[in-house]
Write a protein that holds these residues in place. Sequence first.
Motif, mmCIF file in Angstrom:
data_model
loop_
_atom_site.group_PDB
_atom_site.id
_atom_site.type_symbol
_atom_site.label_atom_id
_atom_site.label_comp_id
_atom_site.label_asym_id
_atom_site.label_seq_id
_atom_site.Cartn_x
_atom_site.Cartn_y
_atom_site.Cartn_z
ATOM 1 N N SER A 1 -24.896 -9.953 14.824
ATOM 2 C CA SER A 1 -23.711 -10.734 15.204
ATOM 3 C C SER A 1 -22.755 -10.039 16.158
ATOM 4 N N ILE A 2 -23.043 -8.786 16.514
ATOM 5 C CA ILE A 2 -22.067 -8.013 17.288
ATOM 6 C C ILE A 2 -22.693 -7.517 18.586
ATOM 7 N N LEU A 3 -21.950 -7.642 19.672
ATOM 8 C CA LEU A 3 -22.365 -7.038 20.943
ATOM 9 C C LEU A 3 -21.304 -6.062 21.411
ATOM 10 N N ILE A 4 -21.753 -5.000 22.074
ATOM 11 C CA ILE A 4 -20.841 -4.223 22.909
ATOM 12 C C ILE A 4 -21.194 -4.579 24.346
ATOM 13 N N ASP A 5 -20.265 -5.159 25.054
ATOM 14 C CA ASP A 5 -20.408 -5.605 26.443
ATOM 15 C C ASP A 5 -21.425 -6.749 26.589
ATOM 16 N N ALA A 6 -21.271 -7.455 27.675
ATOM 17 C CA ALA A 6 -22.099 -8.640 27.904
ATOM 18 C C ALA A 6 -22.631 -8.616 29.333
ATOM 19 N N GLY A 7 -23.299 -7.506 29.674
ATOM 20 C CA GLY A 7 -23.963 -7.411 30.972
ATOM 21 C C GLY A 7 -25.247 -8.226 30.977
ATOM 22 N N ILE B 1 -17.808 -9.919 20.260
ATOM 23 C CA ILE B 1 -18.164 -9.103 21.423
ATOM 24 C C ILE B 1 -17.024 -8.116 21.668
ATOM 25 N N PHE B 2 -17.378 -6.833 21.714
ATOM 26 C CA PHE B 2 -16.421 -5.765 22.009
ATOM 27 C C PHE B 2 -16.640 -5.344 23.454
ATOM 28 N N PHE B 3 -15.598 -5.421 24.265
ATOM 29 C CA PHE B 3 -15.744 -5.038 25.669
ATOM 30 C C PHE B 3 -15.178 -3.644 25.909
ATOM 31 N N THR B 4 -15.926 -2.873 26.720
ATOM 32 C CA THR B 4 -15.429 -1.549 27.107
ATOM 33 C C THR B 4 -14.399 -1.676 28.228
ATOM 34 N N HIS B 5 -14.679 -2.535 29.205
ATOM 35 C CA HIS B 5 -13.772 -2.757 30.330
ATOM 36 C C HIS B 5 -14.218 -4.018 31.056
ATOM 37 N N ALA B 6 -13.494 -4.361 32.112
ATOM 38 C CA ALA B 6 -13.697 -5.679 32.719
ATOM 39 C C ALA B 6 -14.595 -5.661 33.951
ATOM 40 N N HIS B 7 -15.226 -4.535 34.265
ATOM 41 C CA HIS B 7 -16.114 -4.548 35.438
ATOM 42 C C HIS B 7 -17.251 -5.546 35.228
ATOM 43 N N LEU B 8 -17.650 -6.173 36.348
ATOM 44 C CA LEU B 8 -18.577 -7.309 36.279
ATOM 45 C C LEU B 8 -19.883 -6.997 35.565
ATOM 46 N N ASP B 9 -20.403 -5.775 35.771
ATOM 47 C CA ASP B 9 -21.698 -5.463 35.152
ATOM 48 C C ASP B 9 -21.610 -5.437 33.625
ATOM 49 N N HIS B 10 -20.383 -5.492 33.085
ATOM 50 C CA HIS B 10 -20.201 -5.459 31.630
ATOM 51 C C HIS B 10 -19.745 -6.803 31.057
ATOM 52 N N ILE B 11 -19.272 -7.707 31.916
ATOM 53 C CA ILE B 11 -18.741 -8.988 31.394
ATOM 54 C C ILE B 11 -19.511 -10.208 31.874
ATOM 55 N N CYS B 12 -20.383 -10.048 32.888
ATOM 56 C CA CYS B 12 -20.883 -11.215 33.637
ATOM 57 C C CYS B 12 -21.602 -12.253 32.785
#
Length: 261
Positions: A26-32, A49-60
């Motif tokens: 049920s858990i993701l770190i980043d959504a690249g 979903i836990f995001f490290t930062h907002a750069h595209l390769d991590h949120i797209c």
Amino acid sequence: MRIEVLGCSGGIGAGLKTTCIKINDSILIDAGTGLELLSTEAMLKLRHIFFTHAHLDHICCLPLMLPTIYDRLKQPLHIHASDTVISALRDCIFNWTVWPDYTQLPDQAGSLLRFREMPIDSTISLEGLLITALAVNHPTPTQGYLIESSEGAFAFSGDTASTPEFLSRLYSVKRLMHLAVDVSFPSEQKSIAKASGHYTPASLKADLDRWPEGCPKPSLHITHLKPGYEDRVMEQCQQLLSDWNVLRLRSGDQLTFESDD
Ligand SMILES: [Zn+2]
Ligand SMILES: [Zn+2]
């Protein structure tokens, strides 16, 4: 705890997916772009979903996933991130211009997304895990994560240049079995690595040389390698960090936690 690496490359190309790490179901770190490997059924099991930062390769792939699941998702998806990332998602992605505002869909009373600010050094308890956000060093506010379970702990740096504070925070973590750290560029590309906020093998060695004597060393997984430089970076890491169990993180890896009880 089951950790499955869906994507961990610093770029795209045949067989390469960007950062997305699944913890249990049920858990993701980043959504690249690694997220693309999940079946629709697996996407529907995601809750956080836990995001490290907002750069595209991590949120797209967060926005791209939503049309696939929005009409079948039975519970909201919780987005845990810094205020910078939440603002970026709201203002730059879910703004109707770049992508529909899924914070207003399917209707204002019941949106699919719930944003929850996760400040540096805060810890959340979730499904038997303790998840802590730790500051790292990148051109935009970025946080790594420490995930602790009864079986052992996993630390993930996110994207980062030299950040001794992140590593020193890990010295006292009980049963830290796996540590994944961004080393995007070979040491001879230190200028671009510094400007873009990533470790090189040499800068990682300088920080890891401070690891205290007698403090157990986790397996060291190298992540976010730039396409085309993977072999060079790994060669340098193996050579400079010969006292560590250095492994290249790859899409498809499953990290295991063997109990020593
Ligand atoms: Zn980045
Ligand atoms: Zn990145």
